[in-house]
Design an enzyme around this catalytic site. Structure first.
Site, short mmCIF file in Angstrom:
data_model
loop_
_atom_site.label_atom_id
_atom_site.label_comp_id
_atom_site.label_asym_id
_atom_site.label_seq_id
_atom_site.Cartn_x
_atom_site.Cartn_y
_atom_site.Cartn_z
N GLU A 1 -3.10 -8.54 3.08
CA GLU A 1 -3.49 -9.50 4.42
C GLU A 1 -4.93 -9.17 4.61
O GLU A 1 -5.44 -9.81 5.40
CB GLU A 1 -2.82 -8.62 5.51
CG GLU A 1 -3.30 -7.22 5.88
CD GLU A 1 -2.83 -6.07 5.15
OE1 GLU A 1 -2.87 -4.91 5.30
OE2 GLU A 1 -2.14 -6.51 3.98
N HIS B 1 -4.17 -4.72 -0.43
CA HIS B 1 -3.73 -5.12 1.05
C HIS B 1 -3.78 -6.66 0.93
O HIS B 1 -5.00 -7.23 1.11
CB HIS B 1 -4.87 -4.55 2.15
CG HIS B 1 -4.59 -3.17 2.43
ND1 HIS B 1 -3.48 -3.05 3.35
CD2 HIS B 1 -4.87 -2.04 1.96
CE1 HIS B 1 -3.68 -1.61 3.58
NE2 HIS B 1 -4.45 -1.05 2.79
N CYS C 1 0.83 -1.16 0.06
CA CYS C 1 0.05 -0.15 0.01
C CYS C 1 0.86 1.31 -0.01
O CYS C 1 1.79 1.33 -1.07
CB CYS C 1 -0.90 -0.18 1.25
SG CYS C 1 -2.19 1.24 1.10
#
Length: 207
Positions: free
Chosen positions: A189, A187, A83
């Site tokens: 995650e 992202h 990011c």
């Protein structure tokens, strides 16, 4: 065999806990590093980030982490920006002015121009279209959805640096790669199986 230890850079602006949880979920181990001299011990380094480009680059430079990251880059460490971390790898940013980044990619960080039906910031699930092969994409399907949250996007001047693109009003560069450097705008995650597979591939890459 997984190269299981990754240093996550703590410069006061990263979503460290979610990245740490994701790395551990795929079998890796995370060491959070805030001291510049400690980074040299690691072959896998993750530069996360959430917030303003100007504040982030100032934090990296004022703490000495920018110099240490440059040394790690030259020594061949596999560095992954996520990011804002990816945007910091670029030469310049237009976020709230004109700012110089780390300069690892000949690329600019530019604002999205609002379009009908496409609010800014870009927030939600969008497809990631691969432009080149890379070990980090092993076993993954081109066009898979990932989760984005960003108001600025990266545009590389060298097409060879573009690993993947995404369509949101314009086609922007959502993954970048050069030598031992990689960046991800979305992202991983938060991107379920697709994102976790990217992180697992990253951990397993040879240095």
């Amino acid at each position: 065999m997984m190269s299981a230890i990754a240093a996550v850079v703590d410069y006061g602006m990263g979503n460290l806990r979610s990245v740490q949880n994701a790395i551990e979920h795929v079998g890796g181990h995370v060491v959070v590093v805030s001291e510049p001299e400690a980074l040299a011990a690691y072959e896998k380094i993750i530069l996360p980030g959430v917030g303003a480009f100007s504040e982030a680059i100032d934090c990296l430079r004022n703490t000495g982490l920018a110099d240490s990251l440059n040394e790690c880059r030259r020594s061949g460490a596999q560095i992954l920006g996520i990011c804002l971390g990816m945007q910091l790898m670029c030469a310049r940013s237009k976020e709230g002015g004109d700012w110089e980044g780390l300069g690892w990619f000949d690329a600019e960080v530019l604002p999205f121009v609002p379009a009908e039906g496409l609010p800014v910031p870009h927030m939600g699930w969008n497809g990631v279209d691969f432009e080149h092969q890379d070990p980090m994409l092993t076993g993954l399907v081109c066009g898979s959805d990932a989760y984005f949250v960003h108001g600025y996007h990266v545009q590389c001047n060298d097409p060879a640096d573009v690993l993947a693109t995404t369509e949101y009003g314009i086609r922007f560069h959502s993954m970048i790669q050069r030598d031992n450097l990689r960046g991800i705008q979305f992202h991983p995650e938060k991107s379920q199986e697709f994102g976790l597979a990217i992180l697992k591939n990253y951990l397993e890459m040879a240095c």
